[in-house]
Design a protein around this motif. Structure first.
Motif, PDB file in Angstrom:
ATOM      1  N   SER A  77      52.847  36.963   7.118  1.00 54.42           N
ATOM      2  CA  SER A  77      54.232  37.389   7.289  1.00 54.42           C
ATOM      3  C   SER A  77      55.060  37.108   6.047  1.00 54.42           C
ATOM      4  CB  SER A  77      54.844  36.670   8.491  1.00 54.42           C
ATOM      5  OG  SER A  77      56.213  36.945   8.604  1.00 54.42           O
ATOM      6  N   ALA A  78      54.753  35.990   5.378  1.00 53.88           N
ATOM      7  CA  ALA A  78      55.497  35.616   4.180  1.00 53.88           C
ATOM      8  C   ALA A  78      54.905  36.222   2.916  1.00 53.88           C
ATOM      9  CB  ALA A  78      55.529  34.094   4.056  1.00 53.88           C
ATOM     10  N   GLY A  79      53.814  36.993   3.074  1.00 54.59           N
ATOM     11  CA  GLY A  79      53.181  37.618   1.917  1.00 54.59           C
ATOM     12  C   GLY A  79      52.431  36.649   1.054  1.00 54.59           C
ATOM     13  N   ALA A  80      52.034  35.498   1.639  1.00 60.13           N
ATOM     14  CA  ALA A  80      51.298  34.494   0.879  1.00 60.13           C
ATOM     15  C   ALA A  80      49.809  34.720   1.028  1.00 60.13           C
ATOM     16  CB  ALA A  80      51.662  33.096   1.373  1.00 60.13           C
ATOM     17  N   PRO A  81      49.016  34.274   0.064  1.00 62.39           N
ATOM     18  CA  PRO A  81      47.565  34.398   0.207  1.00 62.39           C
ATOM     19  C   PRO A  81      47.063  33.550   1.353  1.00 62.39           C
ATOM     20  CG  PRO A  81      48.122  33.020  -1.686  1.00 62.39           C
ATOM     21  CD  PRO A  81      49.401  33.631  -1.209  1.00 62.39           C
ATOM     22  N   ALA A  82      45.969  33.951   1.929  1.00 64.81           N
ATOM     23  CA  ALA A  82      45.405  33.218   3.061  1.00 64.81           C
ATOM     24  C   ALA A  82      45.042  31.817   2.645  1.00 64.81           C
ATOM     25  CB  ALA A  82      44.191  33.946   3.617  1.00 64.81           C
ATOM     26  N   SER A  83      45.196  30.891   3.560  1.00 69.85           N
ATOM     27  CA  SER A  83      44.880  29.492   3.287  1.00 69.85           C
ATOM     28  C   SER A  83      43.379  29.309   3.139  1.00 69.85           C
ATOM     29  CB  SER A  83      45.397  28.614   4.436  1.00 69.85           C
ATOM     30  OG  SER A  83      44.875  27.314   4.324  1.00 69.85           O
ATOM     31  N   SER A  84      43.023  28.353   2.270  1.00 68.39           N
ATOM     32  CA  SER A  84      41.608  28.020   2.118  1.00 68.39           C
ATOM     33  C   SER A  84      41.138  27.069   3.214  1.00 68.39           C
ATOM     34  CB  SER A  84      41.389  27.362   0.752  1.00 68.39           C
ATOM     35  OG  SER A  84      42.172  26.177   0.650  1.00 68.39           O
TER      36      SER A  84
END
Length: 552
Positions: A524-531
């Protein structure tokens, strides 16, 4: 900048000591509680069309000053002026009549009443007043300020951010011209904080005077038009919102403060030292407030549990110590199950614990510094021989810990209750770190602690991590979480909705704190997926028929 010089003249040429013709003014306000001077000769001008921030550490006297202004306390000396005329405010009813409204840190709402019913409480006629008029007032004010509050909603069913808006509506319905917000962001998500600041700006732009009481430097710089700094009950300076956080902190504390936590990257152990598997916990009333929680903490890392207060974090910490029972699942320390054991057995197994409420759970106030530093093991060697205490060893231990942890005390025989909040917390932490630990659990480790002590406490928590201890910190302060965490676990309604890196944006953390799973919040925030390994999305809560305080 330094304190405003007393010889300065106002632009209009008037005596700076004279109250302004428009607005609120405090002159020489002093309030004592026995020998404690909570406010000392405070002068303050609150001007319409401004957001005036009162900045100071916990216990600096900010809330006491505003409680005097709102009639909850009576000043021992000094005078209050409204629009240039002296007034005596003996109670909140008289404050309201003078146009003063207050939004309290702990909401003053009747939870089983509707929004409209809360609006008419305390007014002439009480509940008998026209409910139709109260509903219209809620709708009109909600539309005017974009509140979106249903007048017929029951308060206990509302999210905490909306409950705060009801508090604001109560003040506005009384035609408040001067609005006091006392630590208003303590129980809000980042998104709710942004919305509150928009409301405060709208009130200011409408010509109202807004007083914002806080100790959070970032928020002050974002919202303030003018800043007054209070230290130990006295005004020590004024500042511009353009001042750096370091300069504001220096004004608050009286010395330079390092606001950056200095730490190397974590080197976590291969296997977790603290492991929670399917842990469920019920509160004292039998309501399940933690459900099916899984979390691993490795040696040599700090995992911070973030979330709006009231989502099960406190109960989780109590269950780790064994003061609340684990109703299902297990907690293990270095591979040994400790759930179901007594607090003493869990401590002996290698768990250090810093409680949320140090005055209630962390020390015995009437005991000396030396005595509190051995509370966990006063009856064991080397501090006891059979049934006899070795007072020399207890005093030697105290001398060592006082020096190592920079505990500011007159002597080691001083009662802990007489120390400042920061030094009380140092006593608690010094005791817990005085022995080898497998894991350290610290709940709200810097609550009610001055900025200077926070700097020291953070450094010791990082040092404990670097010794190979698994460190689990529960904190509602996002700045603290970002500074200390190697990983962040966000709790909502008793579940971990995701585990993310410490540099995750406040926007993403705010969405997670409102219950959005980590992957959805990041997308939703356009951030890369968490590792981090994905966390299961939270199911519709079946925790309890009654909502957990602070949950959305």
């Amino acid at each position: 900048m330094p304190a405003t010089p007393t010889e300065e003249t106002r632009p209009d040429g008037a005596d700076p000591a004279a109250p302004p013709a428009s607005g609120l003014a405090l002159r020489g306000i002093t309030k004592r509680f026995g020998s404690l001077v909570a406010n000392s000769s405070v002068d303050l001008d609150i001007v319409p069309g401004q957001i005036h921030c009162l900045l100071g550490e916990n216990g600096a006297g900010k809330s006491t000053l505003m409680n005097v202004l709102y009639g909850l306390l009576s000043p021992d000396e000094g005078q209050i002026f409204v629009d240039g005329s002296p007034v005596v405010i003996r109670n909140p009813k008289e404050a309201i009549a003078d146009g003063i409204g207050m939004v309290h840190q702990h909401f003053m709402l009747v939870e089983v009443f509707t929004v409209a019913e809360n609006l008419v409480l305390g007014r002439e006629g009480g509940i008998g007043l026209s409910m139709g008029r109260a509903r219209r007032t809620v709708r009109q004010l909600s539309e005017r300020y974009g509140f979106d509050v249903d007048p017929d909603a029951v308060v206990e069913d509302l999210p905490v951010g909306i409950q705060q808006r009801v508090e604001i509506l109560k003040a506005l319905a009384n035609d408040a011209r001067f609005l006091i917000f006392d630590e208003p962001t303590a129980v809000l998500t980042p998104q709710e904080i942004d919305e509150l600041m928009d409301v405060m700006r709208a009130l200011r732009d409408e010509g109202k005077a807004v007083v914002f009481i806080t100790h959070k430097l970032r928020e002050v710089r974002e919202i303030a038009d003018t800043i007054t700094v209070i230290r130990r009950g006295a005004v020590v300076g004024t500042a511009s919102p353009q001042e750096s956080e370091a300069r504001l902190a220096e004004l608050m504390v009286g010395r330079a403060v390092n606001l950056v936590v200095d730490k190397e990257p974590a080197r976590p152990s291969a296997e977790p030292r603290l492991r929670l598997q399917g842990v469920s916990v019920a509160d004292a009333g039998g309501h399940v407030v933690v459900e099916g929680l899984d979390l691993d903490v490795h040696g040599g890392e700090i995992v911070c549990v973030a979330g709006v207060q009231g989502n099960g974090q406190s109960e989780l910490a109590d269950a780790l110590l064994g003061t609340l029972p684990v109703t299902s699942g297990s907690i293990s320390l270095d591979g040994t199950v400790i759930s179901g054991r007594s607090p003493k057995e869990i401590i002996d197994a290698g768990l250090g614990f810093v409680p949320e409420d140090r005055q209630h759970d962390g020390f015995v106030g009437s005991f000396t510094v030396a005595e509190n530093l051995v509370l966990n093991n006063f009856d064991e060697a080397p501090y006891a021989r059979g049934i006899r205490l070795d007072l020399n060893r207890i005093r030697a231990n105290a001398d060592e810990r006082v020096g190592e942890f920079d505990i500011r005390t007159q002597t080691i025989d001083t009662p802990v209750s007489s120390l400042s909040g920061g030094n009380q917390q140092k006593v608690v932490l010094a005791r817990e770190l005085s022995r080898p630990l497998a894991a350290l659990v610290a709940s709200q480790p810097t609550r009610g602690v001055d900025v200077g002590a926070i700097e020291f406490l953070h450094s010791r928590l990082v040092a404990e991590r670097d010794r190979g201890t698994a460190v689990l910190i529960v904190s509602t302060e996002l700045d603290e979480v970002a500074a200390l965490a190697d990983r962040v676990a966000v709790m909502y309604r008793g579940r971990v909705v995701g585990v993310v890196p410490p540099d995750t944006s406040r926007e993403v953390l705010g969405l997670m704190m409102a219950g959005v799973p980590a992957d959805e919040a990041l997308a939703s925030a356009g951030a890369p997926a968490s590792s981090e390994p994905p966390s299961p999305p939270p199911e519709p809560p079946s925790l309890s028929p009654e909502p957990v305080e602070g949950q959305r």
